[in-house]
Design a protein around this motif. Structure first.
Motif, PDB file in Angstrom:
ATOM      1  N   TYR A  40       0.865  -1.178   0.000  1.00  0.00           N
ATOM      2  CA  TYR A  40       0.000   0.000   0.000  1.00  0.00           C
ATOM      3  C   TYR A  40       0.901   1.226   0.000  1.00  0.00           C
ATOM      4  O   TYR A  40       2.092   1.141   0.274  1.00  0.00           O
ATOM      5  CB  TYR A  40      -0.925   0.004   1.224  1.00  0.00           C
ATOM      6  N   GLU A  41       0.309   2.369  -0.339  1.00  0.00           N
ATOM      7  CA  GLU A  41       1.098   3.580  -0.496  1.00  0.00           C
ATOM      8  C   GLU A  41       0.614   4.676   0.449  1.00  0.00           C
ATOM      9  O   GLU A  41      -0.585   4.768   0.757  1.00  0.00           O
ATOM     10  CB  GLU A  41       1.006   4.082  -1.943  1.00  0.00           C
ATOM     11  N   VAL A  42       1.551   5.480   0.891  1.00  0.00           N
ATOM     12  CA  VAL A  42       1.230   6.703   1.627  1.00  0.00           C
ATOM     13  C   VAL A  42       1.974   7.840   0.941  1.00  0.00           C
ATOM     14  O   VAL A  42       2.999   7.620   0.286  1.00  0.00           O
ATOM     15  CB  VAL A  42       1.651   6.618   3.117  1.00  0.00           C
ATOM     16  N   ASP A  43       1.451   9.046   1.055  1.00  0.00           N
ATOM     17  CA  ASP A  43       2.137  10.163   0.409  1.00  0.00           C
ATOM     18  C   ASP A  43       3.174  10.762   1.358  1.00  0.00           C
ATOM     19  O   ASP A  43       3.420  10.248   2.450  1.00  0.00           O
ATOM     20  CB  ASP A  43       1.136  11.205  -0.106  1.00  0.00           C
ATOM     21  N   GLU A  44       3.783  11.858   0.938  1.00  0.00           N
ATOM     22  CA  GLU A  44       4.867  12.450   1.723  1.00  0.00           C
ATOM     23  C   GLU A  44       4.421  12.956   3.085  1.00  0.00           C
ATOM     24  O   GLU A  44       5.243  13.178   3.973  1.00  0.00           O
ATOM     25  CB  GLU A  44       5.499  13.609   0.938  1.00  0.00           C
ATOM     26  N   PHE A  45       3.106  13.140   3.278  1.00  0.00           N
ATOM     27  CA  PHE A  45       2.578  13.612   4.556  1.00  0.00           C
ATOM     28  C   PHE A  45       2.101  12.456   5.437  1.00  0.00           C
ATOM     29  O   PHE A  45       1.623  12.681   6.544  1.00  0.00           O
ATOM     30  CB  PHE A  45       1.425  14.585   4.322  1.00  0.00           C
ATOM     31  N   GLY A  46       2.189  11.245   4.912  1.00  0.00           N
ATOM     32  CA  GLY A  46       1.738  10.084   5.678  1.00  0.00           C
ATOM     33  C   GLY A  46       0.309   9.673   5.399  1.00  0.00           C
ATOM     34  O   GLY A  46      -0.218   8.755   6.049  1.00  0.00           O
ATOM     35  N   PHE A  47      -0.358  10.334   4.430  1.00  0.00           N
ATOM     36  CA  PHE A  47      -1.754  10.010   4.128  1.00  0.00           C
ATOM     37  C   PHE A  47      -1.857   8.641   3.473  1.00  0.00           C
ATOM     38  O   PHE A  47      -1.162   8.332   2.504  1.00  0.00           O
ATOM     39  CB  PHE A  47      -2.334  11.082   3.210  1.00  0.00           C
ATOM     40  N   ASP A  48      -2.760   7.822   4.009  1.00  0.00           N
ATOM     41  CA  ASP A  48      -2.990   6.459   3.545  1.00  0.00           C
ATOM     42  C   ASP A  48      -4.446   6.378   3.070  1.00  0.00           C
ATOM     43  O   ASP A  48      -5.352   6.115   3.864  1.00  0.00           O
ATOM     44  CB  ASP A  48      -2.733   5.494   4.710  1.00  0.00           C
ATOM     45  N   PRO A  49      -4.711   6.600   1.773  1.00  0.00           N
ATOM     46  CA  PRO A  49      -6.101   6.632   1.294  1.00  0.00           C
ATOM     47  C   PRO A  49      -6.877   5.353   1.577  1.00  0.00           C
ATOM     48  O   PRO A  49      -8.066   5.405   1.895  1.00  0.00           O
ATOM     49  CB  PRO A  49      -5.938   6.860  -0.222  1.00  0.00           C
ATOM     50  N   GLU A  50      -6.214   4.186   1.451  1.00  0.00           N
ATOM     51  CA  GLU A  50      -6.921   2.938   1.690  1.00  0.00           C
ATOM     52  C   GLU A  50      -7.331   2.819   3.155  1.00  0.00           C
ATOM     53  O   GLU A  50      -8.439   2.373   3.468  1.00  0.00           O
ATOM     54  CB  GLU A  50      -6.056   1.743   1.293  1.00  0.00           C
ATOM     55  N   PHE A  51      -6.461   3.232   4.078  1.00  0.00           N
ATOM     56  CA  PHE A  51      -6.810   3.215   5.500  1.00  0.00           C
ATOM     57  C   PHE A  51      -7.999   4.139   5.755  1.00  0.00           C
ATOM     58  O   PHE A  51      -8.930   3.796   6.492  1.00  0.00           O
ATOM     59  CB  PHE A  51      -5.611   3.657   6.329  1.00  0.00           C
ATOM     60  N   SER A  52      -7.968   5.325   5.133  1.00  0.00           N
ATOM     61  CA  SER A  52      -9.054   6.278   5.316  1.00  0.00           C
ATOM     62  C   SER A  52     -10.378   5.704   4.821  1.00  0.00           C
ATOM     63  O   SER A  52     -11.396   5.745   5.518  1.00  0.00           O
ATOM     64  CB  SER A  52      -8.738   7.584   4.582  1.00  0.00           C
ATOM     65  N   ASP A  53     -10.360   5.130   3.596  1.00  0.00           N
ATOM     66  CA  ASP A  53     -11.602   4.646   2.991  1.00  0.00           C
ATOM     67  C   ASP A  53     -12.097   3.345   3.623  1.00  0.00           C
ATOM     68  O   ASP A  53     -13.300   3.117   3.700  1.00  0.00           O
ATOM     69  CB  ASP A  53     -11.394   4.424   1.493  1.00  0.00           C
ATOM     70  N   SER A  54     -11.167   2.485   4.065  1.00  0.00           N
ATOM     71  CA  SER A  54     -11.557   1.157   4.546  1.00  0.00           C
ATOM     72  C   SER A  54     -11.739   1.064   6.056  1.00  0.00           C
ATOM     73  O   SER A  54     -12.426   0.174   6.539  1.00  0.00           O
ATOM     74  CB  SER A  54     -10.510   0.117   4.118  1.00  0.00           C
ATOM     75  N   VAL A  55     -11.113   1.991   6.799  1.00  0.00           N
ATOM     76  CA  VAL A  55     -11.162   1.905   8.261  1.00  0.00           C
ATOM     77  C   VAL A  55     -11.761   3.168   8.876  1.00  0.00           C
ATOM     78  O   VAL A  55     -12.779   3.108   9.582  1.00  0.00           O
ATOM     79  CB  VAL A  55      -9.746   1.648   8.845  1.00  0.00           C
ATOM     80  N   LEU A  56     -11.136   4.310   8.626  1.00  0.00           N
ATOM     81  CA  LEU A  56     -11.544   5.532   9.317  1.00  0.00           C
ATOM     82  C   LEU A  56     -12.959   5.967   8.963  1.00  0.00           C
ATOM     83  O   LEU A  56     -13.805   6.161   9.849  1.00  0.00           O
ATOM     84  CB  LEU A  56     -10.549   6.652   9.011  1.00  0.00           C
ATOM     85  N   LEU A  57     -13.241   6.125   7.678  1.00  0.00           N
ATOM     86  CA  LEU A  57     -14.566   6.622   7.284  1.00  0.00           C
ATOM     87  C   LEU A  57     -15.695   5.665   7.663  1.00  0.00           C
ATOM     88  O   LEU A  57     -16.738   6.119   8.153  1.00  0.00           O
ATOM     89  CB  LEU A  57     -14.584   6.933   5.787  1.00  0.00           C
ATOM     90  N   PRO A  58     -15.537   4.345   7.484  1.00  0.00           N
ATOM     91  CA  PRO A  58     -16.601   3.441   7.950  1.00  0.00           C
ATOM     92  C   PRO A  58     -16.867   3.533   9.447  1.00  0.00           C
ATOM     93  O   PRO A  58     -18.001   3.355   9.892  1.00  0.00           O
ATOM     94  CB  PRO A  58     -16.075   2.057   7.551  1.00  0.00           C
ATOM     95  N   LEU A  59     -15.827   3.812  10.239  1.00  0.00           N
ATOM     96  CA  LEU A  59     -16.030   3.962  11.679  1.00  0.00           C
ATOM     97  C   LEU A  59     -16.806   5.234  12.002  1.00  0.00           C
ATOM     98  O   LEU A  59     -17.558   5.291  12.977  1.00  0.00           O
ATOM     99  CB  LEU A  59     -14.678   3.989  12.399  1.00  0.00           C
ATOM    100  N   LEU A  60     -16.617   6.265  11.182  1.00  0.00           N
ATOM    101  CA  LEU A  60     -17.255   7.554  11.447  1.00  0.00           C
ATOM    102  C   LEU A  60     -18.674   7.642  10.904  1.00  0.00           C
ATOM    103  O   LEU A  60     -19.486   8.424  11.408  1.00  0.00           O
ATOM    104  CB  LEU A  60     -16.420   8.685  10.830  1.00  0.00           C
ATOM    105  N   ARG A  61     -19.006   6.844   9.889  1.00  0.00           N
ATOM    106  CA  ARG A  61     -20.312   6.985   9.227  1.00  0.00           C
ATOM    107  C   ARG A  61     -21.507   6.746  10.147  1.00  0.00           C
ATOM    108  O   ARG A  61     -22.528   7.424  10.003  1.00  0.00           O
ATOM    109  CB  ARG A  61     -20.392   6.080   8.002  1.00  0.00           C
ATOM    110  N   PRO A  62     -21.460   5.782  11.079  1.00  0.00           N
ATOM    111  CA  PRO A  62     -22.627   5.652  11.968  1.00  0.00           C
ATOM    112  C   PRO A  62     -22.909   6.936  12.751  1.00  0.00           C
ATOM    113  O   PRO A  62     -24.074   7.306  12.935  1.00  0.00           O
ATOM    114  CB  PRO A  62     -22.222   4.489  12.889  1.00  0.00           C
ATOM    115  N   LEU A  63     -21.855   7.607  13.239  1.00  0.00           N
ATOM    116  CA  LEU A  63     -22.052   8.902  13.893  1.00  0.00           C
ATOM    117  C   LEU A  63     -22.647   9.906  12.921  1.00  0.00           C
ATOM    118  O   LEU A  63     -23.595  10.626  13.238  1.00  0.00           O
ATOM    119  CB  LEU A  63     -20.707   9.446  14.405  1.00  0.00           C
TER     120      LEU A  63
END
Length: 309
Positions: A40-63
């Motif tokens: 998997y890839e992260v950019d120069e700032f440490g952003f991991d799009p797959e982590f965001s789409d697969s883990v972070l956003l699904p956790l936040l959507r119920p809220l």
């Protein structure tokens, strides 16, 4: 004003069912395999799009969908694939839930990852620093913002800073100072539009009645608030109240009409800062009226302000 009905592919916040259980399981196993193998890839700032789409956003959507029932207006004002600076009011009390709900709104309703600029406190905490960077956040400094905007990224900023999240409940939705206009300088230099954003609902989740200065100093935090439920109910007092939220994106304010050298004109910068602040303040007032009561329990609607709170 438009509707907040989600649209988009399943699993990204859009309308329609989630994929069948077997497919979801396969997606999860694939995600874990890529984590273990480093594929998997992260950019120069440490952003991991797959982590965001697969883990972070699904956790936040119920809220986002069921607890705060967020309604989004004006998503069409967000550029589809070019750089822009989203400027929003700040609230949310102890936890930056307004920033996280803004992140979901922009992803699910506008199809964009937003790169939120965070205070240095976030990046002094090892675990939080790691998770924030993987989720797309980075330090609020002009250099990082400029590099992201130059790459065509959508960048989010809260110019009120700690003053926004620390104001008492009696001053909710009254914008604090926007500093000296650093975000204006950044936008002019990058020649990108400013998207004013009004967020209603975050001010009611942790109604701040006071603070505990001793704990502020012991924990090294800007403030430790006293709310109707915290610290009286311990950790249960950290559960945000289920206020109804509305997020509105206003028409872009262009900065490419100015020369890059105009970023050094302090009078111009302060004038544009006031213009953005007044635009958001006006939209906050209209959006509160559009939203109506902050809380609804069955047939009962409750707006704290009507009872002098």
């Amino acid at each position: 004003m438009g509707s907040a009905e989600p649209s988009g592919p399943p699993g990204t916040g859009g309308a329609g069912p989630w994929p069948p259980g077997e497919e979801r399981l396969a997606e999860l196993l694939g995600f874990l395999r890529r984590r273990l193998t480093g594929e998997y890839e992260v950019d120069e700032f440490g952003f991991d799009p797959e982590f965001s789409d697969s883990v972070l956003l699904p956790l936040l959507r119920p809220l986002y969908r069921h607890w705060f029932r967020v309604e989004v207006l004006g998503a069409e004002h967000v550029p589809a694939d070019s750089g822009a600076l989203v400027v929003a009011n700040h609230a949310g009390g102890m936890l930056p839930l307004d920033a996280l709900m803004l992140q979901v709104a922009l992803h699910d309703e506008a199809g964009r990852h937003v790169r939120l600029l965070g205070a240095d406190l976030v990046y002094r905490l090892p675990l939080l620093n790691h998770l924030a960077r993987k989720g797309g956040h980075t330090l609020a400094c002009p250099e990082d913002a400029a590099r992201l905007l130059a790459k065509g990224e959508l960048v989010g900023v809260f110019p009120e800073g700690y003053k926004g999240i620390g104001k008492p409940f009696s001053e909710r939705y009254r914008l604090q100072r926007f500093g000296r206009g650093g975000f204006i300088v950044t936008a002019i230099r990058a020649q990108v539009p400013i998207i004013p954003c009004a967020i209603v609902g975050a001010e009611e989740i942790y109604p701040k009645l006071g603070e505990i200065p001793v704990l502020d100093r012991l924990l090294g935090l800007p403030y430790v608030p006293v709310t109707p439920f915290f610290p009286w109910f311990g950790l249960l007092g950290l559960v945000p109240l289920p206020s109804k939220w509305a997020i509105e994106f206003g028409e872009p304010i262009r900065t490419d009409e100015y020369d890059v050298a105009d970023a050094e004109d302090q009078f111009l910068v302060l004038d544009l800062t006031d213009r953005v602040r007044e635009t958001i303040q006006h939209r906050l007032e209209a959006l509160r009226a559009h939203r109506g009561p902050a809380f609804r329990f069955g047939p009962f609607a409750v707006e704290f302000g009507r009872f002098g709170c």
